[in-house]
Design an enzyme around this catalytic site. Sequence first.
Site, PDB file in Angstrom:
ATOM      1  N   ASN A  12      89.329 -47.172  -6.032  1.00 36.41           N
ATOM      2  CA  ASN A  12      90.644 -46.857  -6.608  1.00 36.41           C
ATOM      3  C   ASN A  12      91.690 -47.080  -5.516  1.00 36.41           C
ATOM      4  O   ASN A  12      91.821 -46.270  -4.610  1.00 36.41           O
ATOM      5  CB  ASN A  12      90.651 -45.397  -7.090  1.00 36.41           C
ATOM      6  CG  ASN A  12      92.020 -44.966  -7.594  1.00 36.41           C
ATOM      7  OD1 ASN A  12      92.926 -45.783  -7.746  1.00 36.41           O
ATOM      8  ND2 ASN A  12      92.168 -43.677  -7.848  1.00 36.41           N
ATOM      9  N   LYS A  14      94.826 -47.037  -5.762  1.00 34.39           N
ATOM     10  CA  LYS A  14      96.063 -46.259  -5.951  1.00 34.39           C
ATOM     11  C   LYS A  14      97.285 -47.177  -5.741  1.00 34.39           C
ATOM     12  O   LYS A  14      97.202 -48.358  -6.063  1.00 34.39           O
ATOM     13  CB  LYS A  14      96.055 -45.034  -5.035  1.00 34.39           C
ATOM     14  CG  LYS A  14      94.759 -44.220  -5.198  1.00 34.39           C
ATOM     15  CD  LYS A  14      94.776 -42.888  -4.533  1.00 34.39           C
ATOM     16  CE  LYS A  14      93.433 -42.189  -4.767  1.00 34.39           C
ATOM     17  NZ  LYS A  14      93.364 -40.851  -4.201  1.00 34.39           N
ATOM     18  N   HIS A 102      93.111 -39.178 -13.817  1.00 36.03           N
ATOM     19  CA  HIS A 102      92.985 -38.914 -12.378  1.00 36.03           C
ATOM     20  C   HIS A 102      93.815 -37.682 -12.022  1.00 36.03           C
ATOM     21  O   HIS A 102      94.894 -37.466 -12.583  1.00 36.03           O
ATOM     22  CB  HIS A 102      93.459 -40.131 -11.576  1.00 36.03           C
ATOM     23  CG  HIS A 102      93.106 -40.018 -10.129  1.00 36.03           C
ATOM     24  ND1 HIS A 102      93.870 -39.288  -9.248  1.00 36.03           N
ATOM     25  CD2 HIS A 102      92.061 -40.516  -9.417  1.00 36.03           C
ATOM     26  CE1 HIS A 102      93.290 -39.346  -8.047  1.00 36.03           C
ATOM     27  NE2 HIS A 102      92.204 -40.084  -8.131  1.00 36.03           N
ATOM     28  N   GLU A 104      95.707 -37.053  -9.665  1.00 30.34           N
ATOM     29  CA  GLU A 104      97.092 -37.315  -9.245  1.00 30.34           C
ATOM     30  C   GLU A 104      97.995 -37.457 -10.475  1.00 30.34           C
ATOM     31  O   GLU A 104      99.145 -37.030 -10.461  1.00 30.34           O
ATOM     32  CB  GLU A 104      97.137 -38.558  -8.341  1.00 30.34           C
ATOM     33  CG  GLU A 104      96.612 -38.229  -6.958  1.00 30.34           C
ATOM     34  CD  GLU A 104      95.936 -39.382  -6.236  1.00 30.34           C
ATOM     35  OE1 GLU A 104      96.112 -40.542  -6.619  1.00 30.34           O
ATOM     36  OE2 GLU A 104      95.203 -39.078  -5.260  1.00 30.34           O
ATOM     37  N   GLU A 174      85.933 -35.245  -9.312  1.00 31.22           N
ATOM     38  CA  GLU A 174      86.732 -35.347  -8.085  1.00 31.22           C
ATOM     39  C   GLU A 174      87.409 -34.002  -7.806  1.00 31.22           C
ATOM     40  O   GLU A 174      88.467 -33.709  -8.367  1.00 31.22           O
ATOM     41  CB  GLU A 174      87.816 -36.414  -8.237  1.00 31.22           C
ATOM     42  CG  GLU A 174      87.290 -37.819  -8.430  1.00 31.22           C
ATOM     43  CD  GLU A 174      88.306 -38.864  -7.972  1.00 31.22           C
ATOM     44  OE1 GLU A 174      87.923 -39.718  -7.173  1.00 31.22           O
ATOM     45  OE2 GLU A 174      89.471 -38.805  -8.394  1.00 31.22           O
ATOM     46  N   GLY A 180      91.645 -37.349  -0.436  1.00 26.50           N
ATOM     47  CA  GLY A 180      92.576 -37.766   0.613  1.00 26.50           C
ATOM     48  C   GLY A 180      92.705 -36.761   1.754  1.00 26.50           C
ATOM     49  O   GLY A 180      93.612 -36.857   2.570  1.00 26.50           O
ATOM     50  N   SER A 220      87.128 -38.284  -0.630  1.00 22.87           N
ATOM     51  CA  SER A 220      86.813 -38.566   0.778  1.00 22.87           C
ATOM     52  C   SER A 220      85.409 -39.140   0.979  1.00 22.87           C
ATOM     53  O   SER A 220      84.737 -38.852   1.967  1.00 22.87           O
ATOM     54  CB  SER A 220      87.001 -37.304   1.629  1.00 22.87           C
ATOM     55  OG  SER A 220      88.354 -36.876   1.577  1.00 22.87           O
TER      56      SER A 220
HETATM   57  P1  13P Z   1      89.918 -40.502  -1.318  1.00 24.77           P
HETATM   58  O1  13P Z   1      88.602 -41.237  -1.260  1.00 24.77           O
HETATM   59  O2  13P Z   1      91.018 -41.164  -0.556  1.00 24.77           O
HETATM   60  O3  13P Z   1      89.752 -39.040  -1.002  1.00 24.77           O
HETATM   61  O4  13P Z   1      90.406 -40.558  -2.848  1.00 24.77           O
HETATM   62  C1  13P Z   1      89.521 -40.178  -3.836  1.00 24.77           C
HETATM   63  C2  13P Z   1      90.114 -40.532  -5.134  1.00 24.77           C
HETATM   64  O5  13P Z   1      91.069 -39.923  -5.586  1.00 24.77           O
HETATM   65  C3  13P Z   1      89.544 -41.672  -5.870  1.00 24.77           C
HETATM   66  O6  13P Z   1      90.025 -41.737  -7.167  1.00 24.77           O
END
Ligand code: 13P
Length: 261
Positions: A12, A14, A102, A104, A174, A180, A220
Amino acid sequence: MPEVRKPLISGNWKMNHNHLEAIQVVQKLSYRLKAGDTAAADVSVHPAFTALRSVQTVIDADELPILLGAQNCHWETSGAFTGEVSPTMLAKLGVRYVIVGHSERRQLMGEDDATVNRKARAVLAAAMTPIVCVGETLEEREADRTDEVVTRQLTGSLDGLKADQVGALVVAYEPVWAIGTGRNATPEDAQAVCATLRGLVAGRWGEQAGATVRIQYGGSVNPGNAADILAQRDIDGALVGGASLDPDQFAAVVASVPGRR
Ligand code: 13P
């Protein structure tokens, strides 16, 4: 019942990589992936909308063993929805997987389970596979509410879907506090929640759906922790953010899938 779930490792990206950068990353990734890696796992990349067409062209022209994914979509096919992209538009670009719900988007854009449900249905109607995300916040985990939260999210997000649809889609667990942050759930904690989610699917949509639904862990994931996470019984892949931006790191995560030749 034999378990035949092929792991899915998804990157992903982003809001990173413009279309020129995206082309380079996907080309480099294809050089790094070994034939055994893509035999053992499906690999998808999820660029920004602006890079989908470019990445699709590279994947098609070079017949790369990489599947195209999107990060979001609207639930309508067309209409007066300024700034939105429809599932049928994505399907026409060769998109196979669409991330919905997601954290976010849940947190920053106010998406709730009903919205995620609409999107998941629309993705299925366009003959693509949704990657349905669930996960608890740190506050919820510390209050011992993880199972309750992810159960509510998954039940709401998959409401009204048929058993064969649920059995063929992808769930991504997640934990919000692991995204992150460099902090990831222990493999045992991640396994426990993924087992809960699989049990929920089996209970509501039947044993067969429970046995075939693929459940990814995200938060992560990197080359250093991927092998332990991917070795867990109920974890069928990873949804990778930061580490997927770098082709070397992402290929190393893919190479951590157990059982590759
Ligand atoms: P990270 O791997 O940067 O923690 O992000 C995970 C994520 O949100 C994947 O969709």
